[in-house]
Design a protein around this motif. Structure first.
Motif, PDB file in Angstrom:
ATOM      1  N   ASN A 150     -26.086   8.978  16.868  1.00 37.05           N
ATOM      2  CA  ASN A 150     -27.450   8.547  17.189  1.00 37.05           C
ATOM      3  C   ASN A 150     -28.420   8.801  16.037  1.00 37.05           C
ATOM      4  O   ASN A 150     -29.418   8.101  15.916  1.00 37.05           O
ATOM      5  N   ALA A 151     -28.142   9.770  15.229  1.00 37.93           N
ATOM      6  CA  ALA A 151     -28.997  10.017  14.065  1.00 37.93           C
ATOM      7  C   ALA A 151     -28.940   8.834  13.094  1.00 37.93           C
ATOM      8  O   ALA A 151     -29.905   8.570  12.377  1.00 37.93           O
ATOM      9  N   GLU A 152     -27.801   8.148  13.083  1.00 38.46           N
ATOM     10  CA  GLU A 152     -27.612   6.984  12.206  1.00 38.46           C
ATOM     11  C   GLU A 152     -27.779   5.666  12.946  1.00 38.46           C
ATOM     12  O   GLU A 152     -27.603   4.604  12.349  1.00 38.46           O
ATOM     13  N   ASN A 153     -28.110   5.729  14.243  1.00 35.81           N
ATOM     14  CA  ASN A 153     -28.254   4.498  15.055  1.00 35.81           C
ATOM     15  C   ASN A 153     -27.013   3.616  14.951  1.00 35.81           C
ATOM     16  O   ASN A 153     -27.113   2.378  14.828  1.00 35.81           O
ATOM     17  N   THR A 154     -25.860   4.232  14.999  1.00 34.36           N
ATOM     18  CA  THR A 154     -24.615   3.490  14.793  1.00 34.36           C
ATOM     19  C   THR A 154     -23.583   3.860  15.855  1.00 34.36           C
ATOM     20  O   THR A 154     -23.457   5.034  16.223  1.00 34.36           O
ATOM     21  N   VAL A 155     -22.880   2.852  16.321  1.00 30.60           N
ATOM     22  CA  VAL A 155     -21.771   3.032  17.256  1.00 30.60           C
ATOM     23  C   VAL A 155     -20.500   2.540  16.573  1.00 30.60           C
ATOM     24  O   VAL A 155     -20.521   1.537  15.856  1.00 30.60           O
ATOM     25  N   TYR A 156     -19.413   3.259  16.801  1.00 33.55           N
ATOM     26  CA  TYR A 156     -18.151   2.956  16.146  1.00 33.55           C
ATOM     27  C   TYR A 156     -17.072   2.580  17.154  1.00 33.55           C
ATOM     28  O   TYR A 156     -17.108   2.995  18.315  1.00 33.55           O
ATOM     29  N   LEU A 157     -16.108   1.813  16.678  1.00 30.80           N
ATOM     30  CA  LEU A 157     -14.909   1.536  17.459  1.00 30.80           C
ATOM     31  C   LEU A 157     -13.721   1.753  16.534  1.00 30.80           C
ATOM     32  O   LEU A 157     -13.473   0.956  15.631  1.00 30.80           O
ATOM     33  N   GLN A 158     -13.033   2.872  16.737  1.00 33.62           N
ATOM     34  CA  GLN A 158     -11.828   3.168  15.974  1.00 33.62           C
ATOM     35  C   GLN A 158     -10.652   2.506  16.672  1.00 33.62           C
ATOM     36  O   GLN A 158     -10.386   2.779  17.843  1.00 33.62           O
ATOM     37  N   MET A 159      -9.961   1.643  15.951  1.00 31.92           N
ATOM     38  CA  MET A 159      -8.864   0.880  16.530  1.00 31.92           C
ATOM     39  C   MET A 159      -7.573   1.254  15.815  1.00 31.92           C
ATOM     40  O   MET A 159      -7.430   1.003  14.609  1.00 31.92           O
ATOM     41  N   ASP A 160      -6.661   1.863  16.534  1.00 30.19           N
ATOM     42  CA  ASP A 160      -5.370   2.288  15.989  1.00 30.19           C
ATOM     43  C   ASP A 160      -4.235   1.532  16.677  1.00 30.19           C
ATOM     44  O   ASP A 160      -4.409   0.987  17.754  1.00 30.19           O
ATOM     45  N   ASN A 161      -3.086   1.534  16.021  1.00 28.39           N
ATOM     46  CA  ASN A 161      -1.911   0.858  16.556  1.00 28.39           C
ATOM     47  C   ASN A 161      -2.257  -0.564  17.005  1.00 28.39           C
ATOM     48  O   ASN A 161      -1.943  -0.981  18.122  1.00 28.39           O
ATOM     49  N   LEU A 162      -2.900  -1.294  16.124  1.00 29.40           N
ATOM     50  CA  LEU A 162      -3.338  -2.645  16.452  1.00 29.40           C
ATOM     51  C   LEU A 162      -2.165  -3.573  16.706  1.00 29.40           C
ATOM     52  O   LEU A 162      -1.095  -3.436  16.094  1.00 29.40           O
ATOM     53  N   LYS A 163      -2.384  -4.518  17.622  1.00 30.94           N
ATOM     54  CA  LYS A 163      -1.367  -5.496  17.990  1.00 30.94           C
ATOM     55  C   LYS A 163      -1.902  -6.899  17.733  1.00 30.94           C
ATOM     56  O   LYS A 163      -3.127  -7.107  17.723  1.00 30.94           O
ATOM     57  N   PRO A 164      -1.019  -7.871  17.555  1.00 32.38           N
ATOM     58  CA  PRO A 164      -1.483  -9.252  17.328  1.00 32.38           C
ATOM     59  C   PRO A 164      -2.418  -9.739  18.440  1.00 32.38           C
ATOM     60  O   PRO A 164      -3.356 -10.494  18.158  1.00 32.38           O
ATOM     61  N   GLU A 165      -2.224  -9.301  19.657  1.00 35.65           N
ATOM     62  CA  GLU A 165      -3.090  -9.729  20.758  1.00 35.65           C
ATOM     63  C   GLU A 165      -4.481  -9.118  20.702  1.00 35.65           C
ATOM     64  O   GLU A 165      -5.354  -9.479  21.496  1.00 35.65           O
ATOM     65  N   ASP A 166      -4.722  -8.210  19.768  1.00 35.12           N
ATOM     66  CA  ASP A 166      -6.070  -7.676  19.551  1.00 35.12           C
ATOM     67  C   ASP A 166      -6.901  -8.599  18.657  1.00 35.12           C
ATOM     68  O   ASP A 166      -8.101  -8.358  18.466  1.00 35.12           O
TER      69      ASP A 166
END
Length: 125
Positions: free
Chosen positions: A74-90
């Motif tokens: 919140n100090a950086e006004n930023t939200v993250y999405l860490q995506m691991d073990n990605l699949k083709p359907e992602d």
């Protein structure tokens, strides 16, 4: 003016990782939940994950549980999405959006009022 800007998308091989960022202008995110959605070609936009203002409560779609993690600074006004073990359907365009104030956004698109322009994620097999 409310602006959400996603970044971090790209091309990755199956099993790889990416970290998406959603940066907000000014106090856009103050006291609001934030969600991530994705839309593949020919498909409807679908919920991926959401997080409350304080960051203590999150929820995610069954299809990404155990692989994707949502967080925020919140100090950086930023939200993250860490995506691991990605699949083709992602593979999809990923969007962040502002959800309800003082609560948690759910999977319904109409719970969110402001959206970013999206960032493309492509996972090759």
């Amino acid at each position: 003016q409310v602006q959400l800007v996603e970044s971090g998308g790209g091309l990755v091989q199956a099993g790889g990782s990416l970290r998406l960022s959603c940066a907000a202008s000014g106090r856009t995110f103050t006291y609001y939940s934030v969600g991530w959605f994705r839309q593949a070609p020919g498909k409807e936009r679908e919920f991926v994950a959401a997080i409350t203002w304080g960051g203590r409560t999150t929820q995610s779609a069954n299809s990404v549980k155990g692989r994707f993690t949502i967080s925020r600074d919140n100090a950086e006004n930023t939200v993250y999405l860490q995506m691991d073990n990605l699949k083709p359907e992602d593979t999809a365009v990923y969007y962040c959006a502002r959800g309800p104030q003082f609560g948690m956004g759910g999977p319904a698109v109409n719970e969110y009022d402001y959206w970013g322009q999206g960032t493309q994620v492509t996972v090759s097999s």
